[in-house]
Enzyme design. Structure first.
Site, PDB file in Angstrom:
ATOM      1  CG  ASP A   9      -1.776   1.160   1.394  1.00  0.00           C
ATOM      2  OD1 ASP A   9      -2.390   1.552   0.389  1.00  0.00           O
ATOM      3  OD2 ASP A   9      -1.851   1.721   2.511  1.00  0.00           O
ATOM      4  CD  GLU A 105      -5.319  -1.621  -0.563  1.00  0.00           C
ATOM      5  OE1 GLU A 105      -5.232  -1.305   0.619  1.00  0.00           O
ATOM      6  OE2 GLU A 105      -6.400  -1.811  -1.137  1.00  0.00           O
TER       7      GLU A 105
HETATM    8 MG    MG Z   1      -2.489   4.133   0.679  1.00  0.00          MG
END
Ligand code: MG
Length: 437
Positions: A9, A105
């Site tokens: 992420d 992500e």
């Molecule tokens: Mg993020």
């Protein structure tokens, strides 16, 4: 249970892209805005702004109050998408990307030797190093590794920025106890309220709850799945099929009146129809949503036989739009007539419903009830409302000359508004969503 999932992420993605590309913004608290307007909200915040409590959804006024030095930057969706593709190529060159979950992500399924902690840790370090070398030092990411994707996601949230966290089955459930309920994926405000109503106020209590208790809290089998996810079991996801295609847009100040809102809605509808066809679907439901300055958002939905043609959707849009509140006439009119783009309420203020609702501030359209196009028999011009030949021609012109080259008239006021929006679960395809439409 082996380590089976990795989740990567990017930290404060939109703001980090701006800081990477514009060194003068580095180290400063940024609020990224969809449009530069006092009444809008931040769609992202830099790590410096987050320290002051500014986050996604914080209004401009609140952001100023929390952080007087905040710098507001207008979002540049096309830039973020371009950077996304570059970053994904780098990540994919080290660890095979299994699924792109959103613009910032990605998930990777681990098999074979990659399930060994020392191997996947080393690969993670290589990804980070390659990102630093080829994309820049500001674009950091947090990587989580765990027995399933849920726990990998949870691990990725545990250390920000630039984290690398591994959760083993043997660490459960204690590894989760430092978290708040709302830190867990899938627990938003409403679910938190539900959990509280059932006496669950902590992650400890959630982990101690039985499968049956969680089934009651969730009101169905999703509660049992959550129980399993917390224990590292990889819950088989139902075959993912796109459920809806939608776009929304915060209206810039000069379009905050009836015809302005209508033209943006028309444009968003044409854009959704284009994407629907590009992805090979038909839709059987259409919803519109209008937010107002002085009133809760209003929504209306229409159902119809599955279709994908733009003119058909625009006709339905006109019908839904005619039902909107705050237009200075009562809802008792027998057959509301769709407004023509050349008429409507104009910009005049007055008494009555319109004064109560205020002007429209945001509009959105969602096509749902999707089915693959090849599974339906499409009635060609059977009732005079299908226009597949026209749409095919439209799509072709747009692919060749750009999405602004051709559009149905209702959208003309908004021809340069409603730039590509990035939903967190959708990566725009550059071919169907060039900036500007
Ligand atoms: Mg993020």
């Amino acid at each position: 249970m082996p380590l089976r999932a990795l989740l990567l992420d990017f930290n404060s993605y939109f703001a980090s892209v701006e800081q990477q590309l514009r060194p003068e913004l580095r180290g400063r608290p940024l609020g990224i805005l969809p449009v530069v307007a006092e009444t809008t909200c931040c769609i992202a915040a830099s790590r410096e702004a987050k320290r002051y409590g500014v986050r996604t959804g914080t209004s401009v006024a609140d952001a100023r109050r929390l952080c007087p030095d905040v710098v507001f930057v207008q979002a540049r969706p096309a830039v973020y998408v371009e950077m996304h593709h570059k970053l994904m190529a780098i990540v994919d060159s080290v660890i095979a990307v299994g699924e792109v979950l959103s613009i910032d992500e990605v998930a990777c399924d681990l098999t074979g030797s990659w399930q060994r902690e020392e191997v996947i840790r080393e690969l993670s370090r290589q990804v980070k190093q390659k990102l630093r070398a080829e994309a820049g030092e500001i674009l950091t990411c947090s990587i989580g590794i765990g027995p399933n994707r849920f726990l990998a996601k949870t691990a990725s949230n545990m250390q920000k920025p630039d984290g690398l966290t591994v959760i083993h089955e043997a660490d459960l459930p204690d590894a989760l106890y430092g978290l708040k309920l709302e830190d867990l994926n899938g627990i938003g405000r409403h679910m938190l309220e539900r959990l509280n109503r059932y006496g669950i106020y902590s992650v400890e209590a959630l982990c101690a709850a039985s499968r049956e208790q969680l089934r009651r809290v969730w009101g169905g089998v999703e509660g049992e799945r959550y129980h399993d996810r917390l224990r590292g079991i990889e819950v088989v996801r139902p075959p993912s099929r796109r459920g809806s295609i939608g776009h929304s847009h915060v209206l810039p100040p000069h379009l905050r009146y009836g015809n302005g809102a209508w033209s943006v809605l028309s444009k968003l509808t044409q854009k959704a129809a284009l994407r629907l066809r590009a992805e090979g679907y038909l839709a059987s439901r259409m919803s519109i949503r209008v937010s107002w300055r002085r009133h809760d958002a209003w929504e209306s939905t229409a159902k119809f036989t599955p279709m994908s043609d733009t003119l058909g959707f625009l006709r339905i849009l006109a019908g839904l739009w005619a039902e909107r509140p705050g237009q200075g006439r009562t809802g008792s009119e027998a057959t509301p007539r769709p407004p023509l783009p050349s008429e409507g309420e104009g910009r005049g203020e007055g008494d009555g419903p319109k004064a109560r609702w205020g002007e429209p501030t945001k509009v959105g359209v969602v096509l749902s009830g999707l089915a693959p196009a090849e599974q339906e028999t499409l009635p060609l011009f059977a009732d005079g409302t299908r226009s597949p030949g026209l749409d095919a021609a439209f799509d072709k012109v747009r692919r060749k000359f750009g999405n602004d080259a051709l559009y149905f008239g209702g959208a003309f006021l908004a021809a340069h508004e409603a730039p590509m929006r990035i939903a967190f679960n959708h990566i725009p395809d550059a071919a169907t969503e060039s900036d500007g439409f």
